[in-house]
Design an enzyme around this catalytic site. Structure first.
Site, PDB file in Angstrom:
ATOM      1  N   THR A   1      47.839  28.343  51.571  1.00 13.55           N
ATOM      2  CA  THR A   1      46.725  29.086  50.952  1.00 13.55           C
ATOM      3  C   THR A   1      45.656  28.163  50.363  1.00 13.55           C
ATOM      4  OG1 THR A   1      48.078  29.269  48.952  1.00 13.55           O
ATOM      5  CG2 THR A   1      48.058  31.161  50.450  1.00 13.55           C
TER       6      THR A   1
ATOM      7  N   ASP B   1      61.128  19.340  60.321  1.00 12.82           N
ATOM      8  CA  ASP B   1      61.716  18.086  60.800  1.00 12.82           C
ATOM      9  C   ASP B   1      62.229  18.360  62.210  1.00 12.82           C
ATOM     10  OD1 ASP B   1      63.189  15.582  60.947  1.00 12.82           O
ATOM     11  OD2 ASP B   1      63.291  15.601  58.760  1.00 12.82           O
TER      12      ASP B   1
ATOM     13  N   LYS C   1      60.669  30.764  41.558  1.00 11.83           N
ATOM     14  CA  LYS C   1      60.517  29.865  42.718  1.00 11.83           C
ATOM     15  C   LYS C   1      60.645  28.416  42.261  1.00 11.83           C
ATOM     16  CE  LYS C   1      56.475  28.721  44.807  1.00 11.83           C
ATOM     17  NZ  LYS C   1      56.549  27.287  45.142  1.00 11.83           N
TER      18      LYS C   1
ATOM     19  N   ARG D   1      50.520  28.597  38.039  1.00  9.02           N
ATOM     20  CA  ARG D   1      49.741  28.123  36.893  1.00  9.02           C
ATOM     21  C   ARG D   1      49.198  29.203  35.970  1.00  9.02           C
ATOM     22  NH1 ARG D   1      46.719  24.022  40.858  1.00  9.02           N
ATOM     23  NH2 ARG D   1      47.330  25.727  42.250  1.00  9.02           N
TER      24      ARG D   1
ATOM     25  N   LYS E   1      59.860  24.175  52.067  1.00  9.67           N
ATOM     26  CA  LYS E   1      58.947  24.023  53.214  1.00  9.67           C
ATOM     27  C   LYS E   1      59.476  22.979  54.193  1.00  9.67           C
ATOM     28  CE  LYS E   1      54.778  25.283  50.614  1.00  9.67           C
ATOM     29  NZ  LYS E   1      55.220  25.055  49.216  1.00  9.67           N
TER      30      LYS E   1
ATOM     31  N   ASP F   1      61.451  26.874  47.608  1.00  8.30           N
ATOM     32  CA  ASP F   1      60.233  26.640  48.405  1.00  8.30           C
ATOM     33  C   ASP F   1      60.219  25.181  48.853  1.00  8.30           C
ATOM     34  OD1 ASP F   1      57.800  26.993  49.613  1.00  8.30           O
ATOM     35  OD2 ASP F   1      56.640  27.011  47.749  1.00  8.30           O
TER      36      ASP F   1
HETATM   37  O1  LIG Z   1      50.721  28.680  51.271  1.00  3.17           O
HETATM   38  C1  LIG Z   1      51.305  28.421  50.207  1.00  3.17           C
HETATM   39  C2  LIG Z   1      52.664  28.210  50.131  1.00  3.17           C
HETATM   40  C3  LIG Z   1      53.243  27.946  48.921  1.00  3.17           C
HETATM   41  N1  LIG Z   1      52.505  27.878  47.803  1.00  3.17           N
HETATM   42  C4  LIG Z   1      53.194  27.599  46.519  1.00  3.17           C
HETATM   43  O2  LIG Z   1      52.999  28.701  45.612  1.00  3.17           O
HETATM   44  C5  LIG Z   1      52.760  28.233  44.321  1.00  3.17           C
HETATM   45  C6  LIG Z   1      51.412  28.696  43.854  1.00  3.17           C
HETATM   46  O3  LIG Z   1      51.147  28.169  42.569  1.00  3.17           O
HETATM   47  P1  LIG Z   1      49.818  28.499  41.763  1.00  3.17           P
HETATM   48  O4  LIG Z   1      49.948  27.630  40.548  1.00  3.17           O
HETATM   49  O5  LIG Z   1      49.855  29.976  41.451  1.00  3.17           O
HETATM   50  O6  LIG Z   1      48.646  28.116  42.608  1.00  3.17           O
HETATM   51  C7  LIG Z   1      52.926  26.722  44.336  1.00  3.17           C
HETATM   52  O7  LIG Z   1      54.248  26.419  43.975  1.00  3.17           O
HETATM   53  C8  LIG Z   1      52.696  26.344  45.805  1.00  3.17           C
HETATM   54  O8  LIG Z   1      53.457  25.217  46.188  1.00  3.17           O
HETATM   55  C9  LIG Z   1      51.157  28.074  47.862  1.00  3.17           C
HETATM   56  O9  LIG Z   1      50.430  28.029  46.845  1.00  3.17           O
HETATM   57  N2  LIG Z   1      50.590  28.366  49.067  1.00  3.17           N
END
Ligand SMILES: O=c1ccn([C@@H]2O[C@H](COP(=O)(O)O)[C@@H](O)[C@H]2O)c(=O)[nH]1
Length: 230
Positions: free
Chosen positions: A119, A70, A38, A210, A67, A65
Protein backbone atom coordinates in the site's frame (compact mmCIF):
# COMPACT_ATOMS: atom_id res chain seq x y z
CA UNK A 1 -30.79 -17.56 15.69
CA UNK A 2 -28.37 -15.31 13.76
CA UNK A 3 -24.95 -14.91 15.39
CA UNK A 4 -23.62 -11.40 14.70
CA UNK A 5 -19.91 -11.03 13.96
CA UNK A 6 -17.96 -9.12 16.61
CA UNK A 7 -16.89 -5.85 14.88
CA UNK A 8 -13.74 -5.78 17.03
CA UNK A 9 -12.46 -8.76 15.00
CA UNK A 10 -12.45 -6.52 11.88
CA UNK A 11 -9.67 -4.36 13.35
CA UNK A 12 -6.12 -5.74 13.34
CA UNK A 13 -3.74 -3.60 15.39
CA UNK A 14 -0.18 -3.59 13.97
CA UNK A 15 2.27 -3.96 16.87
CA UNK A 16 5.09 -2.14 15.08
CA UNK A 17 7.03 -1.48 18.26
CA UNK A 18 10.69 -2.06 19.21
CA UNK A 19 10.22 -4.44 22.15
CA UNK A 20 7.90 -7.07 23.57
CA UNK A 21 7.58 -5.01 26.77
CA UNK A 22 6.25 -2.02 24.80
CA UNK A 23 3.90 -4.27 22.81
CA UNK A 24 2.53 -5.85 25.99
CA UNK A 25 2.04 -2.42 27.57
CA UNK A 26 0.09 -1.27 24.49
CA UNK A 27 -2.08 -4.41 24.52
CA UNK A 28 -2.84 -3.77 28.22
CA UNK A 29 -3.84 -0.16 27.49
CA UNK A 30 -6.11 -1.20 24.62
CA UNK A 31 -7.73 -3.87 26.80
CA UNK A 32 -10.88 -5.43 25.39
CA UNK A 33 -11.20 -2.78 22.64
CA UNK A 34 -9.19 -5.04 20.28
CA UNK A 35 -9.04 -8.78 19.74
CA UNK A 36 -6.59 -9.13 16.82
CA UNK A 37 -2.89 -8.12 16.69
CA UNK A 38 -0.33 -8.11 13.88
CA UNK A 39 3.35 -8.87 14.40
CA UNK A 40 5.72 -7.90 11.60
CA UNK A 41 9.47 -7.56 11.12
CA UNK A 42 10.16 -4.96 13.76
CA UNK A 43 8.72 -6.88 16.71
CA UNK A 44 9.21 -10.31 15.16
CA UNK A 45 12.99 -9.86 15.18
CA UNK A 46 12.82 -8.65 18.80
CA UNK A 47 11.06 -11.56 20.52
CA UNK A 48 7.72 -11.13 18.78
CA UNK A 49 7.32 -14.75 17.70
CA UNK A 50 7.29 -15.93 21.32
CA UNK A 51 4.82 -13.12 22.07
CA UNK A 52 2.65 -14.42 19.20
CA UNK A 53 2.44 -17.80 20.91
CA UNK A 54 1.53 -16.21 24.25
CA UNK A 55 -1.16 -13.99 22.73
CA UNK A 56 -2.69 -16.94 20.89
CA UNK A 57 -2.66 -18.97 24.12
CA UNK A 58 -4.62 -16.10 25.78
CA UNK A 59 -7.29 -16.36 23.09
CA UNK A 60 -6.24 -13.29 21.12
CA UNK A 61 -5.93 -13.61 17.34
CA UNK A 62 -2.50 -13.12 15.79
CA UNK A 63 -1.50 -12.11 12.27
CA UNK A 64 2.14 -12.94 11.46
CA UNK A 65 3.05 -10.42 8.78
CA UNK A 66 6.32 -12.03 7.69
CA UNK A 67 5.75 -11.46 3.95
CA UNK A 68 7.69 -14.58 2.99
CA UNK A 69 9.26 -14.74 -0.48
CA UNK A 70 12.05 -17.20 -1.32
CA UNK A 71 12.61 -20.39 -3.30
CA UNK A 72 9.65 -22.74 -3.01
CA UNK A 73 11.24 -25.25 -0.67
CA UNK A 74 12.25 -22.55 1.81
CA UNK A 75 8.80 -20.95 1.77
CA UNK A 76 7.05 -24.30 2.19
CA UNK A 77 9.20 -25.31 5.17
CA UNK A 78 9.03 -21.81 6.68
CA UNK A 79 5.24 -21.85 6.53
CA UNK A 80 5.28 -25.35 8.07
CA UNK A 81 7.36 -24.04 11.01
CA UNK A 82 5.15 -20.97 11.44
CA UNK A 83 2.08 -23.20 11.53
CA UNK A 84 3.06 -24.25 15.06
CA UNK A 85 2.89 -20.74 16.53
CA UNK A 86 -0.89 -20.57 16.93
CA UNK A 87 -1.34 -17.64 14.54
CA UNK A 88 -4.48 -17.12 12.46
CA UNK A 89 -2.88 -15.37 9.43
CA UNK A 90 0.54 -15.47 7.77
CA UNK A 91 1.56 -13.36 4.77
CA UNK A 92 3.58 -14.26 1.70
CA UNK A 93 4.21 -12.11 -1.38
CA UNK A 94 1.78 -12.86 -4.21
CA UNK A 95 4.22 -14.51 -6.61
CA UNK A 96 2.76 -17.75 -8.02
CA UNK A 97 5.71 -19.99 -7.05
CA UNK A 98 5.69 -18.53 -3.52
CA UNK A 99 1.91 -18.86 -3.09
CA UNK A 100 1.95 -22.50 -4.29
CA UNK A 101 4.71 -23.32 -1.80
CA UNK A 102 2.86 -21.60 1.05
CA UNK A 103 -0.31 -23.57 0.30
CA UNK A 104 1.72 -26.82 0.40
CA UNK A 105 3.22 -25.92 3.80
CA UNK A 106 0.02 -24.55 5.39
CA UNK A 107 -1.14 -26.42 8.50
CA UNK A 108 -4.66 -26.63 9.87
CA UNK A 109 -5.78 -23.35 11.42
CA UNK A 110 -3.28 -21.08 9.67
CA UNK A 111 -4.61 -18.98 6.81
CA UNK A 112 -2.26 -17.76 4.09
CA UNK A 113 -2.71 -14.17 2.89
CA UNK A 114 -1.00 -13.05 -0.30
CA UNK A 115 0.29 -9.46 -0.41
CA UNK A 116 -0.66 -8.17 -3.86
CA UNK A 117 1.01 -4.73 -4.13
CA UNK A 118 2.22 -2.91 -1.01
CA UNK A 119 0.00 0.00 0.00
CA UNK A 120 3.04 2.30 0.02
CA UNK A 121 3.28 1.87 -3.78
CA UNK A 122 1.65 4.02 -6.42
CA UNK A 123 1.91 3.59 -10.19
CA UNK A 124 5.27 5.40 -10.32
CA UNK A 125 6.72 3.08 -7.64
CA UNK A 126 5.49 0.01 -9.55
CA UNK A 127 7.10 1.33 -12.76
CA UNK A 128 10.35 2.07 -10.92
CA UNK A 129 10.37 -1.53 -9.64
CA UNK A 130 10.11 -2.79 -13.23
CA UNK A 131 6.42 -3.69 -13.45
CA UNK A 132 4.72 -2.87 -16.73
CA UNK A 133 1.22 -2.53 -15.24
CA UNK A 134 -0.45 0.15 -13.15
CA UNK A 135 -1.06 -0.86 -9.54
CA UNK A 136 -4.78 -1.59 -9.97
CA UNK A 137 -4.09 -4.00 -12.86
CA UNK A 138 -1.20 -5.69 -11.05
CA UNK A 139 -3.39 -6.20 -7.97
CA UNK A 140 -6.15 -7.69 -10.16
CA UNK A 141 -3.71 -10.04 -11.92
CA UNK A 142 -2.23 -11.24 -8.63
CA UNK A 143 -5.67 -11.64 -7.03
CA UNK A 144 -6.76 -13.90 -9.88
CA UNK A 145 -3.58 -15.99 -9.55
CA UNK A 146 -4.01 -16.21 -5.76
CA UNK A 147 -7.58 -17.46 -6.11
CA UNK A 148 -6.54 -20.02 -8.70
CA UNK A 149 -3.74 -21.30 -6.45
CA UNK A 150 -5.99 -21.47 -3.40
CA UNK A 151 -4.58 -19.03 -0.85
CA UNK A 152 -7.05 -18.02 1.85
CA UNK A 153 -7.01 -14.27 1.36
CA UNK A 154 -5.48 -11.17 -0.16
CA UNK A 155 -3.78 -8.09 1.22
CA UNK A 156 -4.47 -5.03 -0.92
CA UNK A 157 -5.52 -1.44 -0.37
CA UNK A 158 -9.17 -0.71 0.26
CA UNK A 159 -9.16 1.18 -3.07
CA UNK A 160 -8.91 -2.19 -4.85
CA UNK A 161 -11.17 -4.16 -2.48
CA UNK A 162 -14.32 -4.04 -4.61
CA UNK A 163 -12.55 -5.22 -7.76
CA UNK A 164 -10.63 -7.89 -5.82
CA UNK A 165 -13.92 -9.13 -4.35
CA UNK A 166 -15.36 -9.51 -7.87
CA UNK A 167 -12.28 -11.52 -8.89
CA UNK A 168 -11.90 -13.82 -5.85
CA UNK A 169 -15.56 -14.26 -4.86
CA UNK A 170 -17.19 -14.18 -1.43
CA UNK A 171 -15.16 -16.84 0.37
CA UNK A 172 -11.64 -15.41 0.29
CA UNK A 173 -10.59 -12.83 2.87
CA UNK A 174 -9.70 -9.25 1.96
CA UNK A 175 -7.38 -7.57 4.46
CA UNK A 176 -6.51 -3.90 3.96
CA UNK A 177 -3.65 -1.88 5.47
CA UNK A 178 -3.28 1.79 4.48
CA UNK A 179 -6.22 2.68 6.73
CA UNK A 180 -6.36 6.15 8.24
CA UNK A 181 -9.06 7.71 10.41
CA UNK A 182 -10.11 11.09 8.95
CA UNK A 183 -7.39 13.67 9.57
CA UNK A 184 -4.66 11.15 10.51
CA UNK A 185 -1.20 11.42 8.90
CA UNK A 186 -0.77 9.06 5.93
CA UNK A 187 2.97 8.71 6.55
CA UNK A 188 4.49 6.52 3.82
CA UNK A 189 1.13 5.00 2.84
CA UNK A 190 0.04 6.05 -0.67
CA UNK A 191 -3.23 4.12 -1.16
CA UNK A 192 -5.29 5.07 1.90
CA UNK A 193 -8.92 5.00 2.99
CA UNK A 194 -10.85 5.68 6.22
CA UNK A 195 -12.16 2.69 8.22
CA UNK A 196 -15.78 3.61 7.46
CA UNK A 197 -15.21 3.86 3.72
CA UNK A 198 -13.24 0.58 3.75
CA UNK A 199 -16.13 -1.17 5.47
CA UNK A 200 -18.46 0.01 2.68
CA UNK A 201 -16.31 -1.60 -0.05
CA UNK A 202 -16.46 -5.07 1.48
CA UNK A 203 -13.22 -5.61 3.37
CA UNK A 204 -13.04 -8.37 6.01
CA UNK A 205 -10.31 -6.79 8.16
CA UNK A 206 -8.44 -3.49 8.30
CA UNK A 207 -4.87 -3.17 9.60
CA UNK A 208 -4.02 -0.04 11.59
CA UNK A 209 -0.63 0.70 13.14
CA UNK A 210 0.67 4.22 13.76
CA UNK A 211 -2.69 5.95 14.28
CA UNK A 212 -3.10 3.62 17.30
CA UNK A 213 0.48 2.98 18.45
CA UNK A 214 1.26 6.72 18.37
CA UNK A 215 -1.97 7.89 20.00
CA UNK A 216 -2.17 9.47 23.44
CA UNK A 217 -5.20 7.24 24.08
CA UNK A 218 -4.81 4.09 21.93
CA UNK A 219 -7.88 2.44 23.45
CA UNK A 220 -10.09 5.38 22.43
CA UNK A 221 -8.71 5.38 18.87
CA UNK A 222 -9.25 1.60 18.59
CA UNK A 223 -12.82 1.99 19.87
CA UNK A 224 -13.54 4.79 17.36
CA UNK A 225 -12.21 2.66 14.48
CA UNK A 226 -14.29 -0.36 15.58
CA UNK A 227 -17.37 1.90 15.70
CA UNK A 228 -16.75 2.84 12.05
CA UNK A 229 -16.39 -0.84 11.16
CA UNK A 230 -19.62 -1.97 12.89
O1 LIG B 1 0.62 -3.62 1.66
C1 LIG B 1 0.87 -3.60 2.87
C2 LIG B 1 1.15 -4.74 3.60
C3 LIG B 1 1.41 -4.64 4.94
N1 LIG B 1 1.40 -3.45 5.56
C4 LIG B 1 1.67 -3.42 7.02
O2 LIG B 1 0.54 -2.87 7.71
C5 LIG B 1 0.95 -2.01 8.73
C6 LIG B 1 0.40 -0.64 8.48
O3 LIG B 1 0.88 0.24 9.48
P1 LIG B 1 0.45 1.78 9.54
O4 LIG B 1 1.29 2.30 10.67
O5 LIG B 1 -1.03 1.81 9.83
O6 LIG B 1 0.80 2.41 8.23
C7 LIG B 1 2.47 -2.08 8.80
O7 LIG B 1 2.83 -3.04 9.75
C8 LIG B 1 2.88 -2.56 7.40
O8 LIG B 1 4.06 -3.35 7.44
C9 LIG B 1 1.14 -2.32 4.85
O9 LIG B 1 1.11 -1.19 5.39
N2 LIG B 1 0.86 -2.42 3.52
Amino acid sequence: MTVRADPRDRLIVALDLPSVAEAEALIDRIGDAATFYKIGYRLGYAGGLALAERLAARGLKVFLDLKLHDIGNTVEEGVRSASGLGATFLTVHAYPQTMRAAVRGRGAGLKILAVTVLTSYDDADAAEAGYGLPVAELVAKRAAQAAEIGVDGLVCSAAEAASVRRIVGPDRLIVTPGIRPAGAEAGDQKRVMTPGDARKVGIDHVVVGRPITGAADPRAVAQAIVAELA
